[in-house]
Design a protein around this motif. Sequence first.
Motif, mmCIF file in Angstrom:
data_model
loop_
_atom_site.group_PDB
_atom_site.id
_atom_site.type_symbol
_atom_site.label_atom_id
_atom_site.label_comp_id
_atom_site.label_asym_id
_atom_site.label_seq_id
_atom_site.Cartn_x
_atom_site.Cartn_y
_atom_site.Cartn_z
ATOM 1 N N GLY A 1 0.807 -1.204 0.000
ATOM 2 C CA GLY A 1 0.000 0.000 0.000
ATOM 3 C C GLY A 1 0.845 1.260 0.000
ATOM 4 O O GLY A 1 0.467 2.284 0.583
ATOM 5 N N VAL A 2 2.010 1.207 -0.668
ATOM 6 C CA VAL A 2 2.935 2.336 -0.739
ATOM 7 C C VAL A 2 2.733 3.058 -2.069
ATOM 8 O O VAL A 2 2.663 2.414 -3.121
ATOM 9 C CB VAL A 2 4.398 1.847 -0.630
ATOM 10 C CG1 VAL A 2 5.384 2.985 -0.883
ATOM 11 C CG2 VAL A 2 4.635 1.234 0.741
ATOM 12 N N PRO A 3 2.640 4.387 -2.081
ATOM 13 C CA PRO A 3 2.489 5.113 -3.344
ATOM 14 C C PRO A 3 3.697 4.889 -4.256
ATOM 15 O O PRO A 3 4.839 5.091 -3.835
ATOM 16 C CB PRO A 3 2.400 6.579 -2.914
ATOM 17 C CG PRO A 3 1.971 6.535 -1.482
ATOM 18 C CD PRO A 3 2.569 5.292 -0.912
ATOM 19 N N ARG A 4 3.434 4.483 -5.480
ATOM 20 C CA ARG A 4 4.535 4.246 -6.435
ATOM 21 C C ARG A 4 5.343 5.512 -6.669
ATOM 22 O O ARG A 4 6.565 5.447 -6.933
ATOM 23 C CB ARG A 4 3.960 3.719 -7.757
ATOM 24 C CG ARG A 4 5.005 3.347 -8.811
ATOM 25 C CD ARG A 4 5.883 2.206 -8.335
ATOM 26 N NE ARG A 4 6.769 1.736 -9.383
ATOM 27 C CZ ARG A 4 7.905 2.331 -9.729
ATOM 28 N NH1 ARG A 4 8.289 3.429 -9.098
ATOM 29 N NH2 ARG A 4 8.677 1.843 -10.697
ATOM 30 N N ASP A 5 4.722 6.668 -6.556
ATOM 31 C CA ASP A 5 5.428 7.932 -6.781
ATOM 32 C C ASP A 5 6.467 8.227 -5.703
ATOM 33 O O ASP A 5 7.319 9.098 -5.887
ATOM 34 C CB ASP A 5 4.429 9.095 -6.843
ATOM 35 C CG ASP A 5 3.550 9.035 -8.091
ATOM 36 O OD1 ASP A 5 3.926 8.310 -9.029
ATOM 37 O OD2 ASP A 5 2.501 9.706 -8.104
ATOM 38 N N ASP A 6 6.414 7.497 -4.595
ATOM 39 C CA ASP A 6 7.388 7.703 -3.521
ATOM 40 C C ASP A 6 8.700 6.969 -3.784
ATOM 41 O O ASP A 6 9.620 7.032 -2.952
ATOM 42 C CB ASP A 6 6.825 7.219 -2.177
ATOM 43 C CG ASP A 6 5.843 8.202 -1.573
ATOM 44 O OD1 ASP A 6 5.614 9.267 -2.180
ATOM 45 O OD2 ASP A 6 5.295 7.899 -0.500
ATOM 46 N N GLU A 7 8.803 6.290 -4.902
ATOM 47 C CA GLU A 7 9.976 5.455 -5.179
ATOM 48 C C GLU A 7 11.304 6.197 -5.028
ATOM 49 O O GLU A 7 12.239 5.673 -4.387
ATOM 50 C CB GLU A 7 9.862 4.834 -6.571
ATOM 51 C CG GLU A 7 10.992 3.882 -6.927
ATOM 52 C CD GLU A 7 12.176 4.592 -7.555
ATOM 53 O OE1 GLU A 7 13.307 4.079 -7.440
ATOM 54 O OE2 GLU A 7 11.974 5.677 -8.148
ATOM 55 N N PRO A 8 11.473 7.409 -5.571
ATOM 56 C CA PRO A 8 12.770 8.076 -5.391
ATOM 57 C C PRO A 8 13.140 8.270 -3.923
ATOM 58 O O PRO A 8 14.314 8.204 -3.553
ATOM 59 C CB PRO A 8 12.573 9.423 -6.096
ATOM 60 C CG PRO A 8 11.483 9.177 -7.082
ATOM 61 C CD PRO A 8 10.555 8.209 -6.402
ATOM 62 N N ARG A 9 12.141 8.516 -3.097
ATOM 63 C CA ARG A 9 12.417 8.742 -1.685
ATOM 64 C C ARG A 9 12.839 7.459 -0.983
ATOM 65 O O ARG A 9 13.873 7.425 -0.297
ATOM 66 C CB ARG A 9 11.176 9.336 -1.009
ATOM 67 C CG ARG A 9 11.374 9.630 0.474
ATOM 68 C CD ARG A 9 10.107 10.193 1.107
ATOM 69 N NE ARG A 9 10.273 10.380 2.540
ATOM 70 C CZ ARG A 9 9.288 10.676 3.365
ATOM 71 N NH1 ARG A 9 8.060 10.818 2.901
ATOM 72 N NH2 ARG A 9 9.511 10.827 4.666
ATOM 73 N N PHE A 10 12.050 6.378 -1.144
ATOM 74 C CA PHE A 10 12.395 5.181 -0.392
ATOM 75 C C PHE A 10 13.565 4.430 -1.011
ATOM 76 O O PHE A 10 14.245 3.659 -0.342
ATOM 77 C CB PHE A 10 11.184 4.261 -0.163
ATOM 78 C CG PHE A 10 10.603 3.603 -1.375
ATOM 79 C CD1 PHE A 10 11.290 2.644 -2.100
ATOM 80 C CD2 PHE A 10 9.305 3.912 -1.778
ATOM 81 C CE1 PHE A 10 10.720 2.009 -3.190
ATOM 82 C CE2 PHE A 10 8.723 3.287 -2.873
ATOM 83 C CZ PHE A 10 9.449 2.334 -3.583
ATOM 84 N N GLN A 11 13.874 4.673 -2.292
ATOM 85 C CA GLN A 11 15.012 3.986 -2.889
ATOM 86 C C GLN A 11 16.326 4.445 -2.280
ATOM 87 O O GLN A 11 17.242 3.646 -2.061
ATOM 88 C CB GLN A 11 15.046 4.200 -4.408
ATOM 89 C CG GLN A 11 16.144 3.397 -5.107
ATOM 90 C CD GLN A 11 16.064 1.916 -4.795
ATOM 91 O OE1 GLN A 11 14.973 1.347 -4.756
ATOM 92 N NE2 GLN A 11 17.203 1.290 -4.546
ATOM 93 N N ALA A 12 16.437 5.733 -1.979
ATOM 94 C CA ALA A 12 17.654 6.227 -1.340
ATOM 95 C C ALA A 12 17.849 5.567 0.024
ATOM 96 O O ALA A 12 18.971 5.199 0.404
ATOM 97 C CB ALA A 12 17.590 7.747 -1.203
ATOM 98 N N MET A 13 16.761 5.401 0.759
ATOM 99 C CA MET A 13 16.851 4.748 2.063
ATOM 100 C C MET A 13 17.147 3.254 1.902
ATOM 101 O O MET A 13 17.898 2.661 2.689
ATOM 102 C CB MET A 13 15.558 4.966 2.843
ATOM 103 C CG MET A 13 15.320 6.427 3.237
ATOM 104 S SD MET A 13 13.799 6.678 4.188
ATOM 105 C CE MET A 13 12.567 6.781 2.882
ATOM 106 N N SER A 14 16.576 2.646 0.887
ATOM 107 C CA SER A 14 16.842 1.236 0.618
ATOM 108 C C SER A 14 18.308 1.015 0.276
ATOM 109 O O SER A 14 18.937 0.061 0.751
ATOM 110 C CB SER A 14 15.950 0.759 -0.538
ATOM 111 O OG SER A 14 16.234 -0.578 -0.885
ATOM 112 N N ASP A 15 18.872 1.909 -0.537
ATOM 113 C CA ASP A 15 20.287 1.803 -0.891
ATOM 114 C C ASP A 15 21.167 1.890 0.355
ATOM 115 O O ASP A 15 22.189 1.206 0.459
ATOM 116 C CB ASP A 15 20.670 2.911 -1.870
ATOM 117 C CG ASP A 15 20.069 2.703 -3.252
ATOM 118 O OD1 ASP A 15 19.656 1.572 -3.555
ATOM 119 O OD2 ASP A 15 20.010 3.680 -4.022
#
Length: 430
Positions: free
Chosen positions: A170-184
């Motif tokens: 249930g995560v907004p796909r548009d948030d990808e740039p934000r959570f990808q940095a944290m995932s990295d």
Amino acid sequence: MTQTSTWQQILDHSHRADPYPLYAELRKAPVIRLEDGSYVVSTYREIVALLHDPRLSSDLRNLPEYDADAPAQGSEEGPAGLLTPTVIDIDPPEHDRVRRLLTWNFGPPHAPGRIDSMMPDLFGIVTSEIDDFASEDDVAGKDRSGPTRVDIVDDFAYPFPVTVICHLLGVPRDDEPRFQAMSDAVIKSADPSTGGITERQRRRAKARADLARYFAELLDARHGQLGDDLLSGLLVGDGPEAPMPYEQVLSNAALLLVAGHETTVNLITNGMLTLLRHPQVLDRLRRGDEPDLAARVVEELLRYEPPVHFLANSRNALDDVEVGGTTILKGSPVILVLASGSRDPDFVPDPDRFDPDREHNEHLGFGGGIHYCFGAPLARPETQIALTELAHRLKNPRLVADPPPYRTSPSLRGPRHLLVDIDGVTPAPP
């Protein structure tokens, strides 16, 4: 060459494209002790034994050098609840309770419909991404004057599982740039070549706290309006021991977001690279006259080119443990080299040959024991669908560079880019 120097070469990025000869060198001694006091285990039977040994803990708080203040110091805002250990960081009986709650809401056997109901969406996402490889004329079946170049990673293998895990959580796909940095940041903190255990512990705590805080903001923005996603199920679940405490939901959601796409990206990309290197298998998959071939290809990929190569300092010895003729001393971190074990010639015949017709294909691609990969029931169909549709629809795919450039991480190993030239895309079936 000593086994210790072999391990250092494995961590060196210059060997990322082909670490397997180094794994063979490492296996000459099933267990080695590194200068920092940790142990590396590289042979199949010894790895399996330790994955099932209760004397090996997954809780880093059992390490003598564990810094109890590291999470607080690594977090900017730092409510301790955001740093609740995840299901892969705890031992029974607490592990068993948390895993039951996660499994109850994720899929089989308690919620078999969740994964099954996602299958049409998986096909739809894959179809759309492959359509985007080419212009409308290509999709209509017309030829272009020259080849089309695509990046299997950026154009396909990354956006596909990200879209899937966002839908699941249930995560907004548009948030990808934000959570990808944290995932990295989470992935980098697990890289044993980037500092000592305590330093990596601090960076890991900070990265996970940031992700947990992201989920807290996401849930707060819903104003109590929950849906049919996994997070909502955990918060209001009707299974035994439900609901999961809010702080555990945040921490485990952060884990699932990272693990739910990073490993699948590598599995799909490694799979396409392997198929292009083995055109006879690619042709068989393209013909589509072997109904179970995709499943067998994925199982062999999990053995031959797995997405996770080793579990770095995720286990520690609660007591002296003798394995492979070596005593692992109490309190020592243990590194399990899963990719080496899956190519151990003492267990797997002809291990360096890619063979989807292999019988009795036992591998460590999803780990083992109580921490066997939670997302395996989703990763398998994702990869089967992805590779099958790529095989069916890409016209004359060929590698632009072999080997391709690889990601930095030695443990989550996969190409950073996989450039492929194609002569177009066949129409998707109606």
